[in-house]
Structure formats: C-alpha cells, structure tokens
Write a protein that holds these residues in place. Sequence first.
Motif, PDB file in Angstrom:
ATOM      1  N   GLN A  16       0.840  -1.119  -0.064  1.00  0.00           N
ATOM      2  CA  GLN A  16       0.114  -0.013   0.042  1.00  0.00           C
ATOM      3  C   GLN A  16       0.858   1.176   0.010  1.00  0.00           C
ATOM      4  N   GLY A  17       1.825   1.242   0.939  1.00  0.00           N
ATOM      5  CA  GLY A  17       2.813   2.450   0.860  1.00  0.00           C
ATOM      6  C   GLY A  17       3.268   2.624  -0.427  1.00  0.00           C
ATOM      7  N   HIS A  18       3.502   1.848  -1.422  1.00  0.00           N
ATOM      8  CA  HIS A  18       3.991   2.105  -2.709  1.00  0.00           C
ATOM      9  C   HIS A  18       2.950   2.433  -3.694  1.00  0.00           C
ATOM     10  N   ILE A  19       1.786   1.683  -3.672  1.00  0.00           N
ATOM     11  CA  ILE A  19       0.660   1.715  -4.563  1.00  0.00           C
ATOM     12  C   ILE A  19       0.080   3.332  -4.411  1.00  0.00           C
ATOM     13  N   VAL A 280      -2.162   8.749  16.109  1.00  0.00           N
ATOM     14  CA  VAL A 280      -1.202   7.782  16.374  1.00  0.00           C
ATOM     15  C   VAL A 280      -1.490   6.625  15.138  1.00  0.00           C
ATOM     16  N   CYS A 281      -0.383   6.464  14.341  1.00  0.00           N
ATOM     17  CA  CYS A 281      -0.715   5.406  13.212  1.00  0.00           C
ATOM     18  C   CYS A 281       0.611   5.120  12.772  1.00  0.00           C
ATOM     19  N   PHE A 282       0.808   3.982  12.367  1.00  0.00           N
ATOM     20  CA  PHE A 282       2.121   3.103  12.163  1.00  0.00           C
ATOM     21  C   PHE A 282       2.206   2.580  10.678  1.00  0.00           C
ATOM     22  N   GLY A 283       1.530   3.600   9.854  1.00  0.00           N
ATOM     23  CA  GLY A 283       1.480   3.048   8.294  1.00  0.00           C
ATOM     24  C   GLY A 283       0.531   1.859   7.891  1.00  0.00           C
ATOM     25  N   SER A 284       0.826   1.354   6.544  1.00  0.00           N
ATOM     26  CA  SER A 284       0.214   0.363   6.079  1.00  0.00           C
ATOM     27  C   SER A 284       0.136  -1.056   6.391  1.00  0.00           C
ATOM     28  N   MET A 285       1.470  -1.173   7.064  1.00  0.00           N
ATOM     29  CA  MET A 285       1.618  -2.705   7.304  1.00  0.00           C
ATOM     30  C   MET A 285       2.530  -3.065   8.632  1.00  0.00           C
ATOM     31  N   ASN A 286       2.673  -1.901   9.535  1.00  0.00           N
ATOM     32  CA  ASN A 286       3.416  -2.474  10.729  1.00  0.00           C
ATOM     33  C   ASN A 286       2.570  -2.303  12.055  1.00  0.00           C
ATOM     34  N   THR A 287       3.109  -3.084  12.843  1.00  0.00           N
ATOM     35  CA  THR A 287       2.491  -3.096  14.203  1.00  0.00           C
ATOM     36  C   THR A 287       3.455  -3.046  15.306  1.00  0.00           C
ATOM     37  N   VAL A 311      -5.110   0.867  15.771  1.00  0.00           N
ATOM     38  CA  VAL A 311      -4.402  -0.386  16.487  1.00  0.00           C
ATOM     39  C   VAL A 311      -4.549  -1.405  15.300  1.00  0.00           C
ATOM     40  N   ARG A 312      -3.583  -2.320  15.521  1.00  0.00           N
ATOM     41  CA  ARG A 312      -3.713  -3.832  14.911  1.00  0.00           C
ATOM     42  C   ARG A 312      -3.188  -4.635  15.788  1.00  0.00           C
ATOM     43  N   PRO A 313      -3.404  -5.887  15.604  1.00  0.00           N
ATOM     44  CA  PRO A 313      -2.931  -7.037  16.402  1.00  0.00           C
ATOM     45  C   PRO A 313      -1.500  -6.881  16.424  1.00  0.00           C
ATOM     46  N   ASP A 348      -7.353  -1.080  12.657  1.00  0.00           N
ATOM     47  CA  ASP A 348      -6.648  -1.414  11.244  1.00  0.00           C
ATOM     48  C   ASP A 348      -6.519  -0.248  10.203  1.00  0.00           C
ATOM     49  N   TRP A 349      -7.461   0.865   9.796  1.00  0.00           N
ATOM     50  CA  TRP A 349      -7.120   1.657   8.856  1.00  0.00           C
ATOM     51  C   TRP A 349      -8.055   2.881   9.174  1.00  0.00           C
ATOM     52  N   ALA A 350      -7.444   3.897   9.331  1.00  0.00           N
ATOM     53  CA  ALA A 350      -8.190   5.479   9.327  1.00  0.00           C
ATOM     54  C   ALA A 350      -7.748   6.099   8.213  1.00  0.00           C
ATOM     55  N   PRO A 351      -8.862   7.293   7.799  1.00  0.00           N
ATOM     56  CA  PRO A 351      -8.688   8.171   6.695  1.00  0.00           C
ATOM     57  C   PRO A 351      -7.612   8.918   7.095  1.00  0.00           C
ATOM     58  N   GLN A 352      -6.260   8.801   7.072  1.00  0.00           N
ATOM     59  CA  GLN A 352      -5.184   9.302   7.710  1.00  0.00           C
ATOM     60  C   GLN A 352      -5.065  10.850   7.022  1.00  0.00           C
ATOM     61  N   VAL A 353      -5.115  10.823   5.636  1.00  0.00           N
ATOM     62  CA  VAL A 353      -4.962  12.371   5.139  1.00  0.00           C
ATOM     63  C   VAL A 353      -6.005  13.253   5.604  1.00  0.00           C
ATOM     64  N   TRP A 370       7.618   7.538   4.407  1.00  0.00           N
ATOM     65  CA  TRP A 370       7.566   8.729   3.851  1.00  0.00           C
ATOM     66  C   TRP A 370       6.554   9.339   3.300  1.00  0.00           C
ATOM     67  N   ASN A 371       5.207   8.219   3.109  1.00  0.00           N
ATOM     68  CA  ASN A 371       4.058   9.086   2.759  1.00  0.00           C
ATOM     69  C   ASN A 371       3.552   9.726   3.951  1.00  0.00           C
ATOM     70  N   SER A 372       3.654   9.230   5.012  1.00  0.00           N
ATOM     71  CA  SER A 372       3.173   9.535   6.346  1.00  0.00           C
ATOM     72  C   SER A 372       3.719  10.928   6.548  1.00  0.00           C
ATOM     73  N   VAL A 373       5.144  10.990   6.499  1.00  0.00           N
ATOM     74  CA  VAL A 373       5.867  12.202   6.516  1.00  0.00           C
ATOM     75  C   VAL A 373       5.601  13.385   5.615  1.00  0.00           C
ATOM     76  N   ALA A 390      12.826  -0.608   7.247  1.00  0.00           N
ATOM     77  CA  ALA A 390      13.173  -0.014   5.918  1.00  0.00           C
ATOM     78  C   ALA A 390      13.950   1.176   6.122  1.00  0.00           C
ATOM     79  N   GLU A 391      13.508   2.350   5.546  1.00  0.00           N
ATOM     80  CA  GLU A 391      14.346   3.738   5.647  1.00  0.00           C
ATOM     81  C   GLU A 391      13.755   4.600   6.545  1.00  0.00           C
ATOM     82  N   GLN A 392      12.726   3.991   7.338  1.00  0.00           N
ATOM     83  CA  GLN A 392      12.053   4.962   8.149  1.00  0.00           C
ATOM     84  C   GLN A 392      12.911   5.511   9.422  1.00  0.00           C
TER      85      GLN A 392
HETATM   86  O1  LIG Z   1      -4.574   3.705   8.872  1.00  0.00           O
HETATM   87  C1  LIG Z   1      -4.157   3.942   7.679  1.00  0.00           C
HETATM   88  C2  LIG Z   1      -2.684   3.754   7.606  1.00  0.00           C
HETATM   89  C3  LIG Z   1      -2.157   4.270   6.561  1.00  0.00           C
HETATM   90  N1  LIG Z   1      -2.651   5.019   5.601  1.00  0.00           N
HETATM   91  C4  LIG Z   1      -1.950   5.399   4.447  1.00  0.00           C
HETATM   92  O2  LIG Z   1      -0.996   4.599   4.029  1.00  0.00           O
HETATM   93  C5  LIG Z   1       0.232   5.066   3.395  1.00  0.00           C
HETATM   94  C6  LIG Z   1       1.269   4.686   4.298  1.00  0.00           C
HETATM   95  O3  LIG Z   1       2.373   4.861   3.882  1.00  0.00           O
HETATM   96  P1  LIG Z   1       3.792   5.299   4.828  1.00  0.00           P
HETATM   97  O4  LIG Z   1       3.402   6.132   5.706  1.00  0.00           O
HETATM   98  O5  LIG Z   1       4.661   5.608   3.853  1.00  0.00           O
HETATM   99  O6  LIG Z   1       4.255   3.773   5.212  1.00  0.00           O
HETATM  100  P2  LIG Z   1       4.178   2.290   4.734  1.00  0.00           P
HETATM  101  O7  LIG Z   1       3.085   1.686   4.232  1.00  0.00           O
HETATM  102  O8  LIG Z   1       5.122   1.547   5.974  1.00  0.00           O
HETATM  103  O9  LIG Z   1       5.341   2.529   3.691  1.00  0.00           O
HETATM  104  C7  LIG Z   1       6.299   1.972   3.012  1.00  0.00           C
HETATM  105  O10 LIG Z   1       6.612   2.674   1.671  1.00  0.00           O
HETATM  106  C8  LIG Z   1       7.099   3.997   2.126  1.00  0.00           C
HETATM  107  C9  LIG Z   1       7.223   4.455   0.840  1.00  0.00           C
HETATM  108  O11 LIG Z   1       7.927   4.198  -0.118  1.00  0.00           O
HETATM  109  C10 LIG Z   1       8.220   3.797   2.848  1.00  0.00           C
HETATM  110  O12 LIG Z   1       8.844   5.400   3.316  1.00  0.00           O
HETATM  111  C11 LIG Z   1       8.255   2.910   4.182  1.00  0.00           C
HETATM  112  O13 LIG Z   1       9.286   2.859   4.981  1.00  0.00           O
HETATM  113  C12 LIG Z   1       7.577   1.720   3.755  1.00  0.00           C
HETATM  114  O14 LIG Z   1       7.428   0.957   4.736  1.00  0.00           O
HETATM  115  C13 LIG Z   1      -0.168   6.721   3.834  1.00  0.00           C
HETATM  116  O15 LIG Z   1      -0.497   7.392   2.669  1.00  0.00           O
HETATM  117  C14 LIG Z   1      -1.373   6.704   4.987  1.00  0.00           C
HETATM  118  O16 LIG Z   1      -1.871   7.847   4.839  1.00  0.00           O
HETATM  119  C15 LIG Z   1      -3.908   5.297   5.925  1.00  0.00           C
HETATM  120  O17 LIG Z   1      -4.806   6.103   5.056  1.00  0.00           O
HETATM  121  N2  LIG Z   1      -4.749   4.821   6.989  1.00  0.00           N
END
Ligand SMILES: O=c1ccn([C@@H]2O[C@H](COP(=O)(O)OP(=O)(O)O[C@H]3O[C@H](CO)[C@@H](O)[C@H](O)[C@H]3O)[C@@H](O)[C@H]2O)c(=O)[nH]1
Length: 484
Positions: A16-19, A280-287, A311-313, A348-353, A370-373, A390-392
């Motif tokens: 998801q973080g790439h797509i 508080v949110c840790f991206g698309s795949m982490n916990t 939150v995720r498990p 699991d998933w919130a409307p982060q933006v 980086w997307n979150s950043v 990764a590069e976080q």
């Molecule tokens: O509840 C959630 C969780 C995530 N997101 C979105 O999901 C994306 C998450 O992206 P990112 O913050 O970059 O985290 P990852 O999913 O972990 O991203 C992967 O891809 C990034 C860009 O390549 C790298 O910087 C990370 O290290 C890598 O783990 C963002 O657009 C968020 O807005 C939501 O909308 N809701």
Amino acid sequence: MADDKQNIVMFPFMAQGHIIPFLALALQLEKISNHYNIIIANTPLNITKLRSSLPPHSAVTLIELPFSSTDHGLPPNTENTDTVPYTLVIKLIQASTSLKHPFKNLIQSLRSHKLCIIADIFFGWTATVAKDLGVFHAFFSGCGGYGLACYYSLWTNLPHRRVDSSDFTLPDFPEARALHVTQLPANIAEADGTDPWSVYQREDNFSHWVNSDGFLFNSVQELDSVGLSYFKRIFNRPVWPIGPVLLSTGNGSRGKGGGINPDLCREWLNKKPENSVLFVCFGSMNTISASQMMQLGTALERCGRSFVWVVRPPIGFDINAEFRAEEWLPEGFAEKVLESGRGLIVHDWAPQVEILSHSAVSAFMSHCGWNSVVESLSEGVPILGWPMAAEQFFNCKFLEEEVGVCVEVARGKKCEVKWEDLVGKIELVMDESEKGIGMRKKACEIRDLIRGAKKDKDGSSVKALDEFLAAAAAISSKPKTNGT
Ligand SMILES: O=c1ccn([C@@H]2O[C@H](COP(=O)(O)OP(=O)(O)O[C@H]3O[C@H](CO)[C@@H](O)[C@H](O)[C@H]3O)[C@@H](O)[C@H]2O)c(=O)[nH]1
C-alpha cells in the motif's frame, strides 16, 4: 489507444505504501493533460483493489499481470505486503521477479506508441527491460531522497559489517554523519551480502538502476536537497522531486477499505478544540509488540490528551485478525476511552490524510514512512517518530536532526518502551514549552515551503514534473533502434 497520445506505464511494488503514491501520481498526470494514456500494471488482486479506488470518471487503465503466490511458497492470494507477516515480505519481493516476462510482453505490445515507464524502486530489473527495448524509463520513489540515500548506501556498502564500534558513517554519503547500529532495520543489520535480502537488493534491484533514465521522488527540492543530490552524484542522471503527491479526500476508499467511516471520524474531530489531538498510526503494514502496545496505551491514558489511535494486533499475531482490546490494551482502557470521548480507537485503517488535515490535530506519532511524513508536513503537523523498518530510521533522523520537526520516541519493534518516557515526549511536542512551540512553528514553515513547491507554474515540484514529462516525450518520440 490514439497514436498521438503518450502511453505512461506505471508499475508499483505490491504494498500500500508504494501503490498509494503511484495512484496519486497517476491521477495527477491525468489531471494535468489528456495527452497521456496512463496505465497501471500490477497483479490481479491489487488491480481489483485499485479499481475500487479510482474516481468514477478516471480514464486510468488497469492491466493485470498474471501472478500466483502459491507458485512461490506463499499462502494463497498473497499479492500485497499487507496480507503477510513482515518475515514473508522478502518472499513476496523475490516472487515479484516472476512478473518480468509478463511486464516485458506488455511493454512490447505498447512499443508502437510513444511510451514511458515509471517503475518502483524495488523493481530495478524494469530498467534493464526498458533499456533492452529502447523505452524511456524512470523510477518513482515513494521514499524521500535522504532516507533512500542512506538505505541504498547501506545495502550496497554494508559499512556496519566493517567496523567494531556501534557508530559508523556511510562511505559515499558522509552528509548523513554518524549512524548507530540501533538505527538499522533488522534485515540490514543481519545482512552479510549473501542473505536473501542482500541478493535481491544487490542483484535484482540496485545493480539495474544505472539503466534508468532518471529518478522521480515524492519529495521537495527545498526540503530534501542533500539526499536528492546523492542520486545525481551516484548515477549521473536527472532527479525530479515532484512531491508531495498525495491522495486527497474524495478519492473514495483506499488501502484496506477503512476501519472507520470518515464522516464519523470528522464529526469526532469537529468536537475537539484546535491543536488538541494526537494522531497515532504506524503506516499500512506495521504494528508494535504486545508490551510496547501496553506501554503506549498507558501513556495515552496518563497523558490526558485527546487522541486517535489506529490499532492492529501486535507482532506475533495475525495482523489481519480481530483486535482483542481486553488482552492487548490496559485494563478497562477501551471502555474508559469510549465513555469519556477522549480517544478514538480505530481498528486497522483510518482516513489518515483527512485526519492530518483537520485543525484539531496537533501532533502525529508515526513510524516515519515517507508518505506519512509528507502527509503530515503538508499540514504543518510535527512528528513523534517511532521508526520500525526500511528507511524509516533515516527519515526520523533527518526530520529530527536536519529539519527540526520531529522527536524520536522509540526505535524499532523490539526496543523497550516506558510509558513515562512516551508521556514526556508527547508533552514536549504538544505542550506550550519552548521546544514544542518551536517545533510546531518549524512544521508550519515546512508546510508553507512544501505548498510553495506545488504552487503555480514556478513551484519547484511543478517545474520538475514539467521537465520530466518533456524529457520523457523527447526520448520516447525518437525512433527505437535497440530491442527486438
Ligand atoms: O490507517 C491508515 C494507515 C495508513 N494509511 C495510508 O497508508 C500510507 C502509508 O504509507 P507510509 O507512511 O509511507 O508507510 P508504509 O506503508 O510503511 O510505507 C512503505 O513505503 C514507504 C514509501 O515508499 C516507505 O517510506 C516506508 O518505509 C515503507 O514501509 C499513507 O499514505 C497513509 O495515509 C491510511 O490512510 N490509513
């Protein structure tokens, strides 16, 4: 497809973080001009998901590349990192090389038109396919320049293997100054050059980058110049920082579909005073680990601030399973939060933006993907960094040491975390202390700088995208001589 249009084939890695940034870029290109046929190629399940994320009138074409996860020892229907534990991500990455032939066939079938490939930084091999076929190719990095420079340099040099101390520098990126071994993602810390991650990164990925025509970054020149110049230096290729590329509100459901209705979330935030909520949110795949989760829950309880927590498990449990609040959060926490209305626990998933753009939000505890950043800084929201993979780690370091908009609260998924420390750092960023005020002010300055880069035709990111499109058009219009 009309012959005068340029085909742009976009190929993100299956995460998801790439797509997400690829889709955002596709929609931006579509908006800029109708001179492009935008195609996103991916595996069948990701294409299905993407189809439901496209706005109704989008003309972006989605093309499936055949892929069977079970052929590669992965569980059935595993086509995205969000459905596998982190330990299996490397298998998915290795399996992605099976897309080489379908991808090559797709490019060959489109070669009679003007053509340009925009591929993921995990798909280095696409650059060689493009070169062989005489097609213009660029990488699009969802990572920032500084973070990716550290990541690339670490994989290619493994400098931590050559020193006895815990601190070390990067031989070709001294600008990053000292790194500490605790700032290494687990796969790099363990890498010796012969392990599966090293072999993929070095042989299937990075060694092909020289065959690309340049690099697009979801970043901003004025923010990230040091990291971006690394790639110009190493590859002697153009670098086009075109960010921030964001998926804005109204694009329908993204990612996993949403664990909360965005309207409910907005209504909840509307009731909160300005600058009062911690997200508080840790991206698309982490916990995080179970003990870290317990400490974080206690910190949120004790700090007295309003919060939204995705939150995720915890690690060790199926990340897609139901969340067991009574087991993983402090006793009575979820009930108290619900009764008092002080917090919103989202599964699991919130409307982060949308959350980050709400005026009630004051700070973001993030893993520094980086997307979150860029989403956070585009809204002037400072960051409490908890890098995990990764590069976080390097993003966090950059934001704290070079930019001044972040405080690191923890490092990795295994480190010991104490709720008292977390509370202290939350206070530091959200309080009216000198440091907190300064950091929030700096975050607003960066927001303005970022917005300036996307403004009018003179913004640096607008110009960079124009330059990229001009370069792609010039090269892809030339008659092809190589390739069969
Ligand atoms: O509840 C959630 C969780 C995530 N997101 C979105 O999901 C994306 C998450 O992206 P990112 O913050 O970059 O985290 P990852 O999913 O972990 O991203 C992967 O891809 C990034 C860009 O390549 C790298 O910087 C990370 O290290 C890598 O783990 C963002 O657009 C968020 O807005 C939501 O909308 N809701």
